[in-house]
Design an enzyme around this catalytic site. Structure first.
Site, PDB file in Angstrom:
ATOM      1  N   GLY A   1      -3.460   4.599  -8.153  1.00  0.00           N
ATOM      2  CA  GLY A   1      -3.330   5.112  -9.514  1.00  0.00           C
ATOM      3  C   GLY A   1      -2.520   6.392  -9.624  1.00  0.00           C
ATOM      4  O   GLY A   1      -2.421   6.977 -10.706  1.00  0.00           O
ATOM      5  N   TRP A   2      -1.930   6.839  -8.493  1.00  0.00           N
ATOM      6  CA  TRP A   2      -1.210   8.117  -8.525  1.00  0.00           C
ATOM      7  C   TRP A   2      -0.084   8.097  -9.560  1.00  0.00           C
ATOM      8  O   TRP A   2       0.584   7.087  -9.756  1.00  0.00           O
ATOM      9  CB  TRP A   2      -0.625   8.441  -7.151  1.00  0.00           C
ATOM     10  CG  TRP A   2      -1.684   8.737  -6.130  1.00  0.00           C
ATOM     11  CD1 TRP A   2      -3.000   9.023  -6.382  1.00  0.00           C
ATOM     12  CD2 TRP A   2      -1.526   8.737  -4.720  1.00  0.00           C
ATOM     13  NE1 TRP A   2      -3.666   9.221  -5.191  1.00  0.00           N
ATOM     14  CE2 TRP A   2      -2.776   9.052  -4.154  1.00  0.00           C
ATOM     15  CE3 TRP A   2      -0.450   8.514  -3.856  1.00  0.00           C
ATOM     16  CZ2 TRP A   2      -2.989   9.145  -2.781  1.00  0.00           C
ATOM     17  CZ3 TRP A   2      -0.658   8.605  -2.491  1.00  0.00           C
ATOM     18  CH2 TRP A   2      -1.904   8.923  -1.959  1.00  0.00           C
TER      19      TRP A   2
ATOM     20  N   ASP B   1       0.831  -1.205   0.000  1.00  0.00           N
ATOM     21  CA  ASP B   1       0.000   0.000   0.000  1.00  0.00           C
ATOM     22  C   ASP B   1       0.868   1.259   0.000  1.00  0.00           C
ATOM     23  O   ASP B   1       2.053   1.211  -0.331  1.00  0.00           O
ATOM     24  CB  ASP B   1      -0.906  -0.073   1.242  1.00  0.00           C
ATOM     25  CG  ASP B   1      -2.263   0.545   1.014  1.00  0.00           C
ATOM     26  OD1 ASP B   1      -2.321   1.607   0.400  1.00  0.00           O
ATOM     27  OD2 ASP B   1      -3.262  -0.026   1.469  1.00  0.00           O
TER      28      ASP B   1
ATOM     29  N   ASP C   1     -10.507   3.106  -3.385  1.00  0.00           N
ATOM     30  CA  ASP C   1     -11.210   1.888  -2.953  1.00  0.00           C
ATOM     31  C   ASP C   1     -12.592   1.772  -3.580  1.00  0.00           C
ATOM     32  O   ASP C   1     -13.346   2.743  -3.651  1.00  0.00           O
ATOM     33  CB  ASP C   1     -11.362   1.887  -1.434  1.00  0.00           C
ATOM     34  CG  ASP C   1     -10.050   1.599  -0.738  1.00  0.00           C
ATOM     35  OD1 ASP C   1      -8.993   1.667  -1.395  1.00  0.00           O
ATOM     36  OD2 ASP C   1     -10.089   1.312   0.468  1.00  0.00           O
TER      37      ASP C   1
HETATM   38  C1  GAL Z   1      -6.351   0.818   1.618  1.00  0.00           C
HETATM   39  C2  GAL Z   1      -6.457  -0.112   0.425  1.00  0.00           C
HETATM   40  C3  GAL Z   1      -7.480  -1.163   0.751  1.00  0.00           C
HETATM   41  C4  GAL Z   1      -7.042  -1.897   1.995  1.00  0.00           C
HETATM   42  C5  GAL Z   1      -6.806  -0.918   3.144  1.00  0.00           C
HETATM   43  C6  GAL Z   1      -6.223  -1.597   4.368  1.00  0.00           C
HETATM   44  O1  GAL Z   1      -5.430   1.807   1.356  1.00  0.00           O
HETATM   45  O2  GAL Z   1      -6.823   0.614  -0.714  1.00  0.00           O
HETATM   46  O3  GAL Z   1      -7.652  -2.041  -0.333  1.00  0.00           O
HETATM   47  O4  GAL Z   1      -5.883  -2.622   1.714  1.00  0.00           O
HETATM   48  O5  GAL Z   1      -5.922   0.105   2.752  1.00  0.00           O
HETATM   49  O6  GAL Z   1      -6.067  -0.722   5.434  1.00  0.00           O
END
Ligand code: GAL
Length: 739
Positions: A534-535, A491, A555
Site C-alpha cells: 500500500g506504499w 513483491d 501481511d
Molecule cells: C511478503 C508478502 C507475502 C508473501 C511473502 C513471501 O512480502 O507480503 O504475501 O508473498 O512476501 O516471501
C-alpha cells in the site's frame, strides 16, 4: 517484516503471565543500530529513548527501519518468585513477539537466540511469540538485584522490533507445556448435532491428573447448554482424548470452554473455541451455471475459461455465439483457443444433465483489459509459506478442480519458495529442487481448466531470500511465458537495497513499470498483482502502472485484530476499484493455515470467517484461498462455495463497498451492483450480540423492497419501518437489496 511466519509450536504453548510474575510491559529503552557494548550491564543507556513495546519500532518513530536494533530493560528479579512457585527449577522470560531474529542477553551473557544467525536474511525467519527459559541456578540471574535484559533484533523488512502484550518474568509452570489440541474437524450429525474429539497434550514428563470441565454456552443468552466434568490424566507421549457430542443446535456459533485443573499443583488451564454452523444451502443436483458474467482476454493470446457449473455429473456443456478461434469441450466445459479480433461477444452457455438444463448469458470481451472481475483462486503462502512444493500445488489444483472450480475458482498461485538461489549460466531463472518441472506442473493445472500463478520480487532477492527478478525482468517474463504462467504476484523485497532509501512516487512506481513492460512483450494474458503493502497510496496509481490488483496493506494474520484492522480500513481505497483493477487487502485466512510446514485451524471464529468472506466480497477483492486445499473441512467448503456471496465479489460493475455507518458496536458497508441492486454488510464489531437496524427510508434502502439473506440464499420477510438483523459478535448479516 512482511512475511508472516507463525511459529505454530510456540503459538501452541503460548505462555501466559501468572499473578506473581514480574511484568515487563513498561520500562524498555530502544536504540536502532548495533554495538557489542549494548549487551553489557554496565553500559549507560540513560540517553536511549523510552519505547512502548505494544507497537513496532516503525510506530515508535523509526519509519521503515530495517536492520539491527536493541531493546534494554532494568529489572529486579525477586527470589520470592522462586519461593512461591510450585516448580522451582526454571525461570521463564516472555518477550511478546519478535520481528524477526533475536539474541537475548541477561547481564551481558547470551541466554537465547532465535531465527538463525542474527544478521543473516534468514530464509524461514520467524515473526512470532518469543519465550526463553533458563535454569533457576544460572549464575547470570541476579536474584533480588537489578538485572539488565538486552535484546538484539534483526529485522529483514516491514515492521520490526519486539511488540505485543505478553511481557513478563516468572517461574516456568507445570501448565507451560500443556495444550488442549482442538485441531480435529467437527463432525456434523443428524438433527444439527456436532461431535468432536479433543486432546490434552504435554511435552513434559510430569504426570498430570485432575478434572477436565467441558462447557457449552450460548453467547446470545449466556445460557449454559451443556456442562460435564470428567477425570483426566496424561503425560508426555500419552495424551488424554475427550469426545463429545452436542445435539440440536441452531444456526449460530456456541462457545465451548475446556478447563483442566491439575490436582497436585492446583494449576488451571483454560481454552475456548466456537462451534461451526453452515449457512450455504447444499447444492442442488439440477444444473446451475455459476461464476462471473464477463471474462476479458487479449487478442492473439491463448484463451482458457472453464464454465463453472454445479449439478449431478455427467454435465454436458454448450456455448452459442463463441467468437471465431475458440472451441468448447462439451464434456469438461473448458473453452480454449485464440481470438484474433477485438470485440464484445455475447455468448449463451447451456449446461445439462439428466435432471434438466440451464442457460446463462455471458460476455467475452476481447480487448486490452484482462481481470475484469477479481481473481478467484488459491495461493500457497498463508498455508505453506516457503515449504510449498510441486506435490502440494498438484494436490491444491486437483482439490480446486474437484470441489471449487464449479463455483468460479480458477487460479493456482505459487508464492515465494519456488525459485533457485542461483541463476543458470545464461542468466535464466531456475526453480529449486521442490519444483523439478514447472512446465509440466503448469500443463497439469491447465489440463484441469485452471490457470497458473507465480511470484517474484523486483529486488535481487525475494522476501524469502530466493532469487528476485532484478535486472532480469525481460528474461523472467519470457520464462514465465514459456512455462505458461497466467498470473504474477510481484513483491517489493530487497528492492530497497537497489533504490533510494526513501523512494518518492516515481521510484515506487518504477519496478512495477519495468515488469509491466516485460510482461507486455509476452504473448500471454498474465494477471499482474502488485505487492508493496500500500506504499505511496498505490490504489491511486496501481491501474496506471498496469496492475490488475495491488496490495493495500501489510501481511494479514489469522486473528480478529489483523482481519478487522485491515478489512474495515479499506474505504480510502474503495473508489479506485474498477473492472480490471482491484484493491487487494491480502489473502484469505480461513481453513488450515500455517505459513510453513505445520498448519493449524485458523484462529478466526466461525462468525469472523463469515465476516472475512463477506467483507472481502463487498470490497471486490481478489479472493485467494490461503489454506491446505487437501483438507477442506465442511465449514470451509461451505464458506467458499456460496454462489450468491461470490457473485457479489464478482459483480461486473467492479465497485468497492464504502463504509456507510460506523459506531463503536457496528459498521454498515454498501456496495452498488451492476443490476441496480445493492449488497449491504451489517457487521457487528463488538463482543456481544447486536441488533443492527436501518430505516427503510434511509437513502441506502429507499426504493428497495426485496431483502435477500445472501448466505442462506433466501428472502427475508420484513414488516415495519426498519430493517433489523440480530448479528453475532464479530459476525455479519449480508443482504442484497433489489426493487
Ligand atoms: C511478503 C508478502 C507475502 C508473501 C511473502 C513471501 O512480502 O507480503 O504475501 O508473498 O512476501 O516471501
Amino acid at each position: 517484516m512482511r512475511k508472516l511466519f507463525v511459529l505454530t509450536l510456540l503459538a501452541a504453548i503460548f505462555f501466559k503471565a501468572t499473578a506473581q510474575d514480574v511484568p515487563l510491559n513498561k520500562g524498555w529503552k530502544l536504540a536502532v543500530g548495533d554495538s557489542v557494548q549494548w549487551s553489557s550491564p554496565t553500559y549507560n543507556d540513560q540517553h536511549w529513548a523510552t519505547v512502548n513495546v505494544t507497537q513496532s519500532w516503525e510506530q515508535e518513530g523509526h519509519p521503515d527501519y530495517n536492520g539491527f536494533g536493541w531493546y534494554r530493560i532494568h529489572v529486579v528479579i525477586p527470589s520470592s518468585l522462586k519461593e512461591k512457585a510450585f516448580l522451582k527449577d526454571s525461570l521463564r522470560i516472555n518477550l511478546g513477539s519478535v520481528d524477526d531474529n533475536d539474541e537475548v542477553y541477561l547481564n551481558g551473557k547470551l541466554i537465547g537466540r532465535f531465527g538463525g544467525k542474527t544478521g543473516d536474511i534468514v530464509k524461514g525467519a520467524f515473526y512470532g511469540p518469543r519465550t526463553y527459559t533458563i535454569a533457576a541456578n544460572n549464575p547470570s540471574i541476579l536474584w533480588d538485584k537489578e538485572n539488565v535484559l538486552a535484546v538484539r533484533i534483526y529485522d529483514t523488512g516491514g515492521d520490526g522490533g519486539i511488540y505485543g502484550t505478553n511481557f513478563s518474568i516468572g517461574m516456568a509452570d507445570v501448565m507451560d507445556h500443556v495444550s488442549v489440541n482442538t485441531e480435529a474437524d467437527f463432525n456434523y450429525g443428524e438433527r444439527n448435532s456436532l461431535s468432536k474429539s479433543i486432546k490434552l497434550l504435554t511435552t513434559n514428563h510430569y504426570d498430570y491428573k485432575g478434572k477436565l470441565a467441558f462447557k457449552v454456552t450460548d453467547p446470545e443468552t449466556n445460557a449454559v447448554l451443556y456442562e460435564k466434568t470428567n477425570d483426566a490424566a496424561f503425560t508426555g507421549g500419552k495424551p488424554f482424548t475427550y469426545t463429545f457430542e452436542i445435539a440440536r443446535l441452531e444456526k449460530k456459533s456456541y462457545a465451548i470452554t475446556y478447563t483442566f485443573t491439575d490436582e497436585k499443583s492446583g494449576k488451571v488451564l483454560t481454552q475456548t473455541e466456537t462451534t461451526p454452523y453452515l449457512l450455504t444451502p447444499y447444492p442442488s443436483a439440477k444444473p446451475k451455471i455459476n461464476g462471473a458474467d464477463v471474462f476479458g482476454a487479449r487478442p492473439g493470446n491463448p484463451f482458457l475459461y472453464l464454465i463453472p457449473a454445479t449439478g449431478k455429473k455427467p454435465l454436458v456443456y454448450k456455448a452459442q455465439g463463441l467468437p471465431d478461434g475458440l472451441k468448447l469441450d462439451a464434456a469438461t466445459g473448458i473453452i480454449t483457443g485464440t481470438v484474433a479480433q477485438k470485440g464484445t461477444y455475447p455468448v449463451t452457455f447451456t449446461v445439462s444433465n439428466k435432471l434438466g438444463s440451464k442457460t446463462k448469458e455471458f460476455t467475452i470481451v476481447i480487448g486490452d483489459k484482462i481481470g475484469l472481475t477479481p481473481a478467484l483462486g488459491w495461493n500457497s503462502w498463508n498455508a505453506w509459506g516457503l515449504s510449498v512444493d510441486d506435490k502440494k500445488v498438484r494436490i491444491s489444483a486437483k482439490a480446486m478442480a474437484d470441489r471449487l472450480s464449479a463455483h468460479g475458482w480458477a487460479y493456482i498461485n505459487i508464492d515465494d519458495g519456488w525459485e533457485a538461489e542461483q541463476r543458470l549460466p545464461d542468466g535464466k531463472i531456475a526453480t529449486n529442487s521442490k519444483f523439478p518441472d514447472m512446465k509440466g506442473l503448469t500443463d497439469y493445472v491447465h489440463g484441469l481448466g485452471l490457470r497458473m500463478g507465480i511470484y517474484s520480487s523486483p529486488g535481487p532477492r525475494t522476501c524469502g531470500g530466493f532469487l528476485g527478478s532484478w535486472q532480469h525482468e525481460e528474461q523472467d517474463a519470457q520464462t514465465y511465458g514459456d512455462w505458461g504462467i497466467d498470473y504474477l504476484k510481484y513483491d517489493w523485497c530487497a528492492y530497497s537495497e537497489v533504490t533510494s532509501p526513501n523512494p518518492d512516487l516515481p521510484a515506487l512506481k518504477k519496478p512495477y513499470q519495468v515488469m509491466r513492460g516485460a510482461l507486455d512483450k509476452i504473448n500471454r494474458d498474465i494477471m499482474y498483482s502488485l505487492c508493496q503493502y500500500g506504499w505511496g497510496n498505490v490504489w491511486e496509481w496501481g491501474a496506471e502502472v498496469g496492475g490488475n490488483s495491488w496490495r493495500t496493506t501489510g501481511d494479514i494474520q489469522d486473528t480478529w485484530r489483523s482481519l478487522s484492522s485491515i478489512g474495515f480500513n479499506q474505504d480510502k481505497a474503495a473508489p479506485f476499484s474498477q473492472p480490471g483493477h482491484f484493491n487487494d487487502p491480502d489473502m484469505l485466512v480461513v481453513g488450515k493455515v500455517g505459513w510453513g510446514p505445520s498448519l493449524h485451524n485458523t484462529h478466526l471464529t466461525y462468525d469472523e470467517q463469515y465476516t472475512h468472506i463477506s467483507l472481502w466480497s463487498l470490497l471486490s477483492s481478489p479472493l485467494l484461498i490461503g489454506c491446505d486445499m487437501g483438507h477442506l473441512d465442511s465449514f470451509t467448503l461451505s464458506l467458499l462455495t456460496n454462489d450468491e456471496v461470490l457473485a457479489i465479489d464478482q459483480d461486473a460493475l467492479g465497485k468497492g463497498a464504502s463504509r456507510y455507518i460506523k459506531n463503536d458496536n457496528y459498521q454498515i458497508w454498501v456496495k452498488e451492483l451492476k443490476d441496480g441492486g445493492k449488497a449491504i454488510g451489517l457487521f457487528n464489531i463488538s463482543d456481544k450480540y447486536q441488533t443492527i437496524s436501518l430505516d427503510k427510508n434511509d437513502p441506502a434502502l429507499k426504493g428497495f423492497t426485496k431483502f435477500r439473506d445472501v448466505w442462506q440464499q433466501k428472502y427475508i420477510i420484513t414488516t415495519g419501518k426498519t430493517f433489523s438483523a440480530k448479528v453475532a459478535p464479530h459476525g455479519v448479516m449480508l443482504v442484497k437489496v433489489s426493487e
